[in-house]
Design a protein around this motif. Sequence first.
Motif, PDB file in Angstrom:
ATOM      1  N   ILE A   3      65.299  32.789  -0.472  1.00 52.95           N
ATOM      2  CA  ILE A   3      65.486  33.812  -1.516  1.00 52.95           C
ATOM      3  C   ILE A   3      66.954  34.181  -1.720  1.00 52.95           C
ATOM      4  CG2 ILE A   3      63.185  34.809  -1.197  1.00 52.95           C
ATOM      5  CD1 ILE A   3      64.582  37.069   0.417  1.00 52.95           C
ATOM      6  N   GLY A   4      67.861  33.570  -0.985  1.00 54.63           N
ATOM      7  CA  GLY A   4      69.266  33.902  -1.195  1.00 54.63           C
ATOM      8  C   GLY A   4      70.156  33.320  -0.121  1.00 54.63           C
ATOM      9  N   LYS A   5      71.373  33.849  -0.066  1.00 52.91           N
ATOM     10  CA  LYS A   5      72.379  33.329   0.866  1.00 52.91           C
ATOM     11  C   LYS A   5      73.090  34.495   1.539  1.00 52.91           C
ATOM     12  CE  LYS A   5      72.004  29.112  -1.060  1.00 52.91           C
ATOM     13  NZ  LYS A   5      70.646  29.377  -1.596  1.00 52.91           N
TER      14      LYS A   5
ATOM     15  N   GLN B  30      71.326  30.673   4.846  1.00 49.52           N
ATOM     16  CA  GLN B  30      70.307  30.912   3.821  1.00 49.52           C
ATOM     17  C   GLN B  30      69.377  32.041   4.246  1.00 49.52           C
ATOM     18  OE1 GLN B  30      69.517  27.975   1.093  1.00 49.52           O
ATOM     19  NE2 GLN B  30      69.612  26.291   2.596  1.00 49.52           N
TER      20      GLN B  30
ATOM     21  N   ARG C  54      70.864  30.239  -7.764  1.00 55.03           N
ATOM     22  CA  ARG C  54      70.073  30.568  -8.942  1.00 55.03           C
ATOM     23  C   ARG C  54      70.032  32.053  -9.265  1.00 55.03           C
ATOM     24  NH1 ARG C  54      69.827  25.570 -10.671  1.00 55.03           N
ATOM     25  NH2 ARG C  54      68.289  24.217  -9.671  1.00 55.03           N
TER      26      ARG C  54
ATOM     27  N   GLU D  54      68.734  35.175  -6.931  1.00 47.02           N
ATOM     28  CA  GLU D  54      69.073  35.073  -5.511  1.00 47.02           C
ATOM     29  C   GLU D  54      69.818  36.316  -5.033  1.00 47.02           C
ATOM     30  OE1 GLU D  54      70.090  31.563  -3.298  1.00 47.02           O
ATOM     31  OE2 GLU D  54      69.959  30.331  -5.111  1.00 47.02           O
TER      32      GLU D  54
END
Lengths: 265, 265
Positions: free
Chosen positions: A57-59, A81, A223, A226
């Motif tokens: 879902i993100g970084k 991540q 994206r 995110e």
Amino acid sequence: MDDAMIKKFGDAIYDAYVARKTIKPLVELTDDIEIEDSYRIAKHFIDRRVAAGETIIGKKIGVTSKPVQQALGVYQPDFGQLTNEMVYANGAAVDLNKLIQPKAEAELAFVLKEDLTGPGITAVDVIRATDYVTPCFEIVDSRITDWKIGIKDTVADNASCGVFALGDVKGDPRKIDLTLAGMVVEMNGELHATSTGAAVQGSPANAVAWLANTLGELGMPFRAGEIILSGSQGPLIPVVDGDHLKCTIGGLGTCEVSFEGRAAV
Amino acid sequence: MSLTLSREEIVRLASRIETAQVYAHSIRKLTEEYPDMTLEDAYAVQTELRRNFEKAGHRVIGWKAGLTSKPKMIQMGVDKPGVGFLTDRMARPENSVITVSDLVHPRAECEIAFMLKSELKGPNCTREDVLAATDYVMPAIEIIDSRFTGFKFDFESVIADNSSSARFVAGGRPMYVEDLDLPTIGVVIEQNGEIVAMGAAAEVLGDPAEAVAFMVNVIHDMGETVPAGSFMMSGAITAAQAVKPGDNVVARFQHLGSVSVRFSD
């Protein structure tokens, strides 16, 4: 490093994560490791978690502040991540029983409304592509014994990511000075530390631009939707059962977490 | 706590400090000669110093708080800040050049200053009283100077030395307190373009208005009130930075603009 070794180290970190145990620093297990190898190991670690049902879902961005960079002897950030399994609600109690040797960091989180595909991304693009910013706590954790990490170890270990919580206020990055925004961290009702966004690469937006460009070079997507944890603005905070942390950024409200249970180490 | 120094001793110590300040030479801390000196003695010496300056035509324009952050209080072994007076002769214009040859150990720090629109008096002055009496706040750089040899000092000596007051520069953008969240105001100090310190105003007793209330109560103990029009410097948000000829120091404040000053021989 050949694929077999990447897989072997990635599996070792995954197994440590699942068992809540630690392993020796990778640099003590092999002489033959570069940062690029570490990112491949991290990818294998995360691929195992995704195969087990987690969703990316993100970084997170790490190694963003001068003191941490000097301590590790590297002068660029790293990233890991975020998955859906790492999320806690604002105000929730973090279950220490699921962590190994946790420490908390207060940060500014970004949520994207547009894809941000590097290379060629600047901080100006980051503001444009950001849906909102909000204070957050990242609870970092290390699968490496006694946090004896160099940059290659922490990168392989998904940038020492543990769990995180976001605040509730969705702040417009066009209405806040990300560099000078003051942050106040309180622990158990007492002032613990203060900082500003400038602690992170001069501005957290610079760190996010670095991430977009780095992901672009690696061919990894970045994206809309995110979540990005942009890097710690203050010192690492060791936490134990019963602790309560509150982070306030003027105009962006607060993020709060408490801690329950007992970490493995 | 009580007065242990005789009137003659107070006059002699005030004159010794005045000479050290005017001729920029260092003296041994007062407690070497008077190990039993109390805080009340120290403020009595400071008051005598203030009267001397007033007799010489200097105008007292306000007050400053010193040692307002927890680390500094711990370092000095005290549990409360100190207070000093400010005169028109200490003021320097924004962007001016400050001569360091007439200072002993000059260091720069950044603070939020309060301009009062109505009188404040102790005892029991509160943060709320301060906010109600404040016309506006503005950013400032204070140049502190210790007149004691080798930076060796104790709380009593520092208080007698007017809490290390030397020069100050106010500038930036005035703001009404009701338009600000004082504790979360962020500040970044740059020395010759490099970020050397940062923090949020909560470093000052949790809220700089608390430091002003504290000052008003100490000033009450000295037998004074704080008239409308007083300029109240609330204490350093970050650690003081040593400065040398050729340096440029810029303090960048969230919402309040910046203050810049240069230093020469």
